[in-house]
Design an enzyme around this catalytic site. Structure first.
Site, short mmCIF file in Angstrom:
data_model
loop_
_atom_site.label_atom_id
_atom_site.label_comp_id
_atom_site.label_asym_id
_atom_site.label_seq_id
_atom_site.Cartn_x
_atom_site.Cartn_y
_atom_site.Cartn_z
N GLU A 80 0.83 -1.22 0.00
CA GLU A 80 0.00 0.00 0.00
C GLU A 80 0.85 1.26 0.00
OE1 GLU A 80 -3.05 -0.43 3.03
OE2 GLU A 80 -4.21 -1.70 1.68
N GLU B 283 -5.55 -8.51 -0.65
CA GLU B 283 -6.24 -8.30 0.62
C GLU B 283 -7.70 -7.99 0.35
OE1 GLU B 283 -4.60 -5.53 3.45
OE2 GLU B 283 -2.54 -6.03 2.89
C1 BG6 Z 1 -4.36 -2.83 4.69
C2 BG6 Z 1 -3.02 -3.25 5.20
O1 BG6 Z 1 -4.42 -1.47 4.83
O2 BG6 Z 1 -5.50 -3.21 5.36
C3 BG6 Z 1 -3.05 -4.27 6.32
O3 BG6 Z 1 -2.17 -3.66 4.18
C4 BG6 Z 1 -4.23 -3.97 7.21
O4 BG6 Z 1 -1.81 -4.23 6.96
C5 BG6 Z 1 -5.49 -4.17 6.41
O5 BG6 Z 1 -4.25 -4.73 8.37
C6 BG6 Z 1 -6.78 -4.00 7.19
O6 BG6 Z 1 -6.77 -2.82 7.90
P1 BG6 Z 1 -6.99 -2.77 9.46
O7 BG6 Z 1 -6.72 -1.39 9.81
O8 BG6 Z 1 -8.38 -3.18 9.67
O9 BG6 Z 1 -6.02 -3.72 10.04
#
Ligand code: BG6
Length: 475
Positions: A176, A373
């Site tokens: 990211e 993700e």
């Molecule tokens: C992305 C990141 O922003 O989203 C992860 O690459 C992160 O590291 C994931 O954990 C989910 O976001 P959060 O803030 O719910 O953990």
């Protein structure tokens, strides 16, 4: 053909700093995540000056993966994963970041981890830097604003590429990277490890840091291909499709401009050059990038093989900025979409937005895509029967998989893999919470630090297992 290709990479994703723990074991140095405190849904994480007594740093213990990785990988194999995305903690390999020689104990840990994955035929997908810049590099050199980090990163990349050349094929450079924007302090910190003081020209500092990261990414790609031409090296952005707040052309134009702020990162890493709109914007803002002679060549030669992106939500934008709310510890500005529901953390739930994203990205860049993700952050509860009935998570995944299935089978997008985020519960990046859970596997630990880290399969575990078994036929 009306089915996913046989070699489709069904997987799961985590990152080193959110799950490993063992933050100072076997020679590991501090990373930026190790000086970032716990926060909550309503309270931002703080960055401290070193590790301070009395503060809570959830990444110090993560989910104890450093010690439990063998059992965890066994569970992930039972889940049926074909691939597993995680990162290498840069500070296990170079504890300060600027050493000449790597730390053997850190390298040996990842040997063991990759061997375990290979034992179960799980393909590793590895990010070089997932919000894990060595803290020492930030203190001593000012983080990515300093060009010297390019060399340190290249050295680190070369060491791990050479060491794991027969164990890892899929790589990503920066996680990211597009969070590195001057309007988000936490975003700049996590993505680029940049802190600005009063009176600093933030946009100038951020632009220089981002440039240095582009050169570092390009150098890593070039180096990786020399080590093993079969490597597939991708970039990774947090992708959020924007919808215009209305059909007023002024809103549409503002939305287009907002989207460029993210496309910029892909334009450089995929097309190998700065896009015209960014050059003009820098000129108008008086931003001047200090470049060395070869930078442009490195950026143009070090383009990526595929695009990895995270997809959690869509967003709305327009001319009326008063409608924007800050969420996720200051990383995100969101505007409500009346057609969509949101999670408890205010992230909109929009499966169709995933299909839109895949089409937009494939149309614009024509490269293979990997959804690295995606997931549903929620509170989980163990019911009286001892089981976590996470039906909302199942509905979320069902709808999102259905959406990308349509993008592949009806629209013709080339999607090579899908790695749902936090396949095993872990520490949230934006809030530092344990209670914001994503996993198919529950980890017994909560925001207060209570729990013994034992693992439990959730209802969604069995559901996703069936999805993989049937190659996405049965959802
Ligand atoms: C992305 C990141 O922003 O989203 C992860 O690459 C992160 O590291 C994931 O954990 C989910 O976001 P959060 O803030 O719910 O953990």
């Amino acid at each position: 053909m009306n089915a996913f290709p046989k070699n489709f990479l069904w997987g799961g994703a985590v990152s080193a700093h959110q799950c490993e723990g063992a933050y100072d074991i076997d020679g590991k140095g501090l990373s930026i995540a190790d000086v970032t405190t716990a926060g909550s849904r309503n309270c931002s994480r703080r960055i401290t000056d070193g590790v301070l007594d009395g503060e809570d740093y959830p990444n110090h213990y993560g989910i104890d993966f450093y010690y439990q990785y063998e059992e965890d990988i066994k569970l992930l194999a039972e889940l049926g994963l074909k691939c597993f995305r995680t990162s290498i903690a840069w500070t296990r390999i170079f504890p300060q970041g600027d050493e000449e020689e790597p730390n053997e104990a850190g390298l040996a840990f990842y040997d063991r981890m990759f061997d375990t994955l290979r034992k179960y035929n799980i393909e590793p997908v590895i990010t070089l830097s997932h919000f894990e810049t060595p803290y020492y590099l930030v203190k001593k050199y000012g983080g990515w604003r300093n060009r010297r980090l390019i060399d340190f990163f290249e050295r680190y990349a070369k060491v791990v590429f050479e060491r794991y050349q027969n164990k890892v094929i899929y790589w990503q450079t920066f996680n990211e990277i597009n969070h590195c924007k001057a309007d988000s302090d936490l975003g700049m910190w996590l993505a680029g490890a940049i802190q600005c003081g009063e009176g600093d020209h933030k946009a100038q500092i951020c632009a220089q840091a981002v440039h240095n990261m582009f050169v570092a990414s390009g150098k890593a790609v070039i180096c990786g291909k020399e080590v093993n031409p079969k490597f597939q090296i991708g970039c990774m952005i947090g992708y959020i499709p924007y919808y215009s707040d209305s059909c007023n052309p002024e809103d549409v134009l503002a939305t287009m401009k907002r989207e460029e702020e993210d496309y910029f990162f892909l334009d450089v890493m995929v097309k190998g050059r700065y896009p015209y709109y960014k050059l003009k914007q820098y000129e108008n803002l008086g931003i001047v990038i200090e470049k060395e002679e070869d930078d442009d060549k490195i950026i143009s030669q070090g383009v990526v093989d595929y695009i990895g992106f995270s997809y959690y939500m869509s967003n709305v934008y327009g001319t009326d900025r008063s409608k924007l709310k800050i969420s996720s510890g200051g990383i995100l500005q969101t505007m409500e979409n009346p057609y969509l529901q949101s999670t408890r953390w205010g992230w909109s739930i929009d499966p169709a937005g995933l299909r839109i994203s895949l089409n937009r990205l494939y149309d614009r860049y024509g490269l293979p895509l990997m959804i690295v993700e995606n997931g549903y952050g929620a509170y989980d509860k163990i019911e009286e029967d001892g089981i976590i009935h996470d039906d909302d998570r199942i509905s979320y995944f069902k709808a999102h998989i259905e959406a990308f299935k349509q993008a592949v089978l009806e629209d013709g997008v080339n999607l090579i893999g899908y790695t749902p985020w936090g396949c095993i519960d872990l520490v949230s990046a934006s809030t530092g919470e344990m209670d914001k859970r994503y996993g198919f596997i529950y980890v017994d630990k909560n925001n207060k630090g209570e729990g013994d880290f034992h693992r439990e399969k959730k209802k969604s575990f069995y559901w996703y297992q069936r999805v993989i078994e049937t190659n996405g036929e049965i959802l």
